[in-house]
Every structure is written in structure tokens, then in C-alpha cells.
Write a protein that holds these residues in place. Structure first.
Motif, mmCIF file in Angstrom:
data_model
loop_
_atom_site.group_PDB
_atom_site.id
_atom_site.type_symbol
_atom_site.label_atom_id
_atom_site.label_comp_id
_atom_site.label_asym_id
_atom_site.label_seq_id
_atom_site.Cartn_x
_atom_site.Cartn_y
_atom_site.Cartn_z
ATOM 1 N N UNK A 89 69.744 40.432 121.037
ATOM 2 C CA UNK A 89 69.806 41.576 120.109
ATOM 3 C C UNK A 89 70.751 41.279 118.946
ATOM 4 N N UNK A 90 71.901 40.704 119.254
ATOM 5 C CA UNK A 90 72.856 40.358 118.192
ATOM 6 C C UNK A 90 72.261 39.329 117.236
ATOM 7 N N UNK A 91 71.600 38.315 117.796
ATOM 8 C CA UNK A 91 70.966 37.302 116.943
ATOM 9 C C UNK A 91 69.917 37.935 116.034
ATOM 10 N N UNK A 92 69.126 38.846 116.600
ATOM 11 C CA UNK A 92 68.098 39.489 115.795
ATOM 12 C C UNK A 92 68.727 40.320 114.684
ATOM 13 N N UNK A 93 69.791 41.036 115.004
ATOM 14 C CA UNK A 93 70.465 41.843 113.984
ATOM 15 C C UNK A 93 70.983 40.971 112.851
ATOM 16 N N UNK A 94 71.451 39.775 113.194
ATOM 17 C CA UNK A 94 72.011 38.867 112.190
ATOM 18 C C UNK A 94 70.918 38.102 111.443
ATOM 19 N N UNK A 95 69.948 37.559 112.178
ATOM 20 C CA UNK A 95 68.972 36.638 111.593
ATOM 21 C C UNK A 95 67.588 37.222 111.371
ATOM 22 N N UNK A 96 67.360 38.467 111.781
ATOM 23 C CA UNK A 96 66.024 39.056 111.712
ATOM 24 C C UNK A 96 65.382 38.975 110.344
ATOM 25 N N UNK A 97 66.127 39.290 109.310
ATOM 26 C CA UNK A 97 65.561 39.253 107.953
ATOM 27 C C UNK A 97 65.153 37.830 107.567
ATOM 28 N N UNK A 98 65.961 36.856 107.928
ATOM 29 C CA UNK A 98 65.628 35.457 107.626
ATOM 30 C C UNK A 98 64.394 35.014 108.403
ATOM 31 N N UNK A 99 64.302 35.433 109.658
ATOM 32 C CA UNK A 99 63.136 35.079 110.473
ATOM 33 C C UNK A 99 61.865 35.670 109.882
ATOM 34 N N UNK A 100 61.935 36.918 109.414
ATOM 35 C CA UNK A 100 60.761 37.558 108.820
ATOM 36 C C UNK A 100 60.372 36.907 107.494
ATOM 37 N N UNK A 101 61.337 36.449 106.743
ATOM 38 C CA UNK A 101 61.035 35.918 105.418
ATOM 39 C C UNK A 101 60.625 34.447 105.425
ATOM 40 N N UNK A 102 60.898 33.716 106.489
ATOM 41 C CA UNK A 102 60.587 32.280 106.530
ATOM 42 C C UNK A 102 59.110 31.982 106.260
ATOM 43 N N UNK A 103 58.156 32.683 106.913
ATOM 44 C CA UNK A 103 56.753 32.383 106.612
ATOM 45 C C UNK A 103 56.379 32.709 105.163
ATOM 46 N N UNK A 104 57.003 33.730 104.607
ATOM 47 C CA UNK A 104 56.709 34.110 103.223
ATOM 48 C C UNK A 104 57.185 33.024 102.266
ATOM 49 N N UNK A 133 51.690 41.698 96.802
ATOM 50 C CA UNK A 133 53.095 41.667 96.423
ATOM 51 C C UNK A 133 53.980 42.239 97.539
ATOM 52 N N UNK A 134 53.538 43.345 98.137
ATOM 53 C CA UNK A 134 54.285 43.942 99.254
ATOM 54 C C UNK A 134 54.381 42.972 100.424
ATOM 55 N N UNK A 135 53.267 42.316 100.744
ATOM 56 C CA UNK A 135 53.269 41.369 101.867
ATOM 57 C C UNK A 135 54.205 40.199 101.605
ATOM 58 N N UNK A 136 54.315 39.804 100.337
ATOM 59 C CA UNK A 136 55.069 38.600 99.995
ATOM 60 C C UNK A 136 56.496 38.869 99.525
ATOM 61 N N UNK A 137 56.974 40.079 99.701
ATOM 62 C CA UNK A 137 58.375 40.369 99.367
ATOM 63 C C UNK A 137 59.324 39.696 100.346
ATOM 64 N N UNK A 138 58.872 39.505 101.568
ATOM 65 C CA UNK A 138 59.704 38.860 102.567
ATOM 66 C C UNK A 138 60.504 39.800 103.426
ATOM 67 N N UNK A 139 60.344 41.112 103.210
ATOM 68 C CA UNK A 139 61.125 42.061 104.006
ATOM 69 C C UNK A 139 60.278 42.789 105.041
ATOM 70 N N UNK A 140 58.984 42.496 105.073
ATOM 71 C CA UNK A 140 58.102 43.140 106.042
ATOM 72 C C UNK A 140 57.929 42.271 107.269
ATOM 73 N N UNK A 141 57.646 42.904 108.385
ATOM 74 C CA UNK A 141 57.341 42.202 109.619
ATOM 75 C C UNK A 141 55.830 42.025 109.655
ATOM 76 N N UNK A 142 55.351 40.907 109.125
ATOM 77 C CA UNK A 142 53.914 40.688 109.001
ATOM 78 C C UNK A 142 53.282 40.418 110.365
ATOM 79 N N UNK A 143 52.109 40.975 110.565
ATOM 80 C CA UNK A 143 51.352 40.737 111.790
ATOM 81 C C UNK A 143 50.725 39.341 111.710
ATOM 82 N N UNK A 144 50.410 38.802 112.866
ATOM 83 C CA UNK A 144 49.758 37.491 112.900
ATOM 84 C C UNK A 144 48.427 37.550 112.151
ATOM 85 N N UNK A 145 47.714 38.658 112.253
ATOM 86 C CA UNK A 145 46.449 38.802 111.520
ATOM 87 C C UNK A 145 46.673 38.675 110.013
ATOM 88 N N UNK A 146 47.734 39.281 109.514
ATOM 89 C CA UNK A 146 48.045 39.193 108.078
ATOM 90 C C UNK A 146 48.389 37.765 107.685
#
Length: 92
Positions: A12-27, A56-69
Motif C-alpha cells: 500500500x505504501x509503495x502504491x501511494x508513493x509510486x502509483x502515479x509513475x506506474x500508471x504513466x509508464x505505458x503512456x 488526449x485524456x487517455x494520454x495525459x498519464x494520470x488515468x488508470x487505463x484498462x488493458x483493453x484501452x
């Protein structure tokens, strides 16, 4: 204790710290490929049949994109979507 197990609170702590980076990496990877191929958001929108604002919304890097997306975005740039776990393969 198994070296791969983390206490629940640590995950949980790791996610709180790194979650945004993890979500933005594929973008970031997707945007790099778009740049290499000379593609713009409007090109991707046209290929997907959606609005440029939607892309543009999908590629902002702040969304939790689904695998389908992610699969749709990969298809739009004609690249495979590769998801891996563990260590990255070493380049030879």
C-alpha cells in the motif's frame, strides 16, 4: 520469509508513493512510439474512431487505463502490447 512477499502495508505504501509513475509508464512509452512514427493525437483518434479529446485524456498519464484501452492504443500505432512481470529481459 520468501524474498518476494511484501507485507500488505508495504505494498500500500509503495502504491501511494509510486502509483502515479506506474500508471504513466505505458503512456510515456506510447508517446515515444507516436513521436518516432510521426503520429499525433488526431491520427490516433481517427484510427480509433473517437474524439481527439478522448485520446488526449487517455494520454495525459494520470488515468488508470484498462488493458483493453492499452490494446486499442497499441493497435492504433501498429505495435504489440507486451506486458511482463519480473526482471526485464537483458539485451544481447
Amino acid at each position: 520469509m520468501n524474498q518476494y512477499k511484501k507485507p500488505k502495508t508495504r505494498i500500500k505504501e509503495d502504491f501511494d508513493i509510486y502509483g502515479a509513475a506506474w500508471r504513466s509508464a505505458p503512456v510515456f512509452a506510447f508517446r515515444r512510439l507516436m513521436s518516432e512514427k510521426g503520429l499525433r493525437n488526431s491520427d490516433i483518434a481517427e484510427r480509433l474512431g473517437v474524439s481527439e479529446a478522448n485520446v488526449s485524456r487517455m494520454l495525459r498519464g494520470d488515468q488508470n487505463l484498462k488493458i483493453d484501452s492499452l490494446n486499442l492504443l497499441a493497435a492504433a500505432i501498429e505495435e504489440p502490447l507486451i506486458i511482463s512481470f519480473g526482471d526485464a529481459p537483458k539485451k544481447t
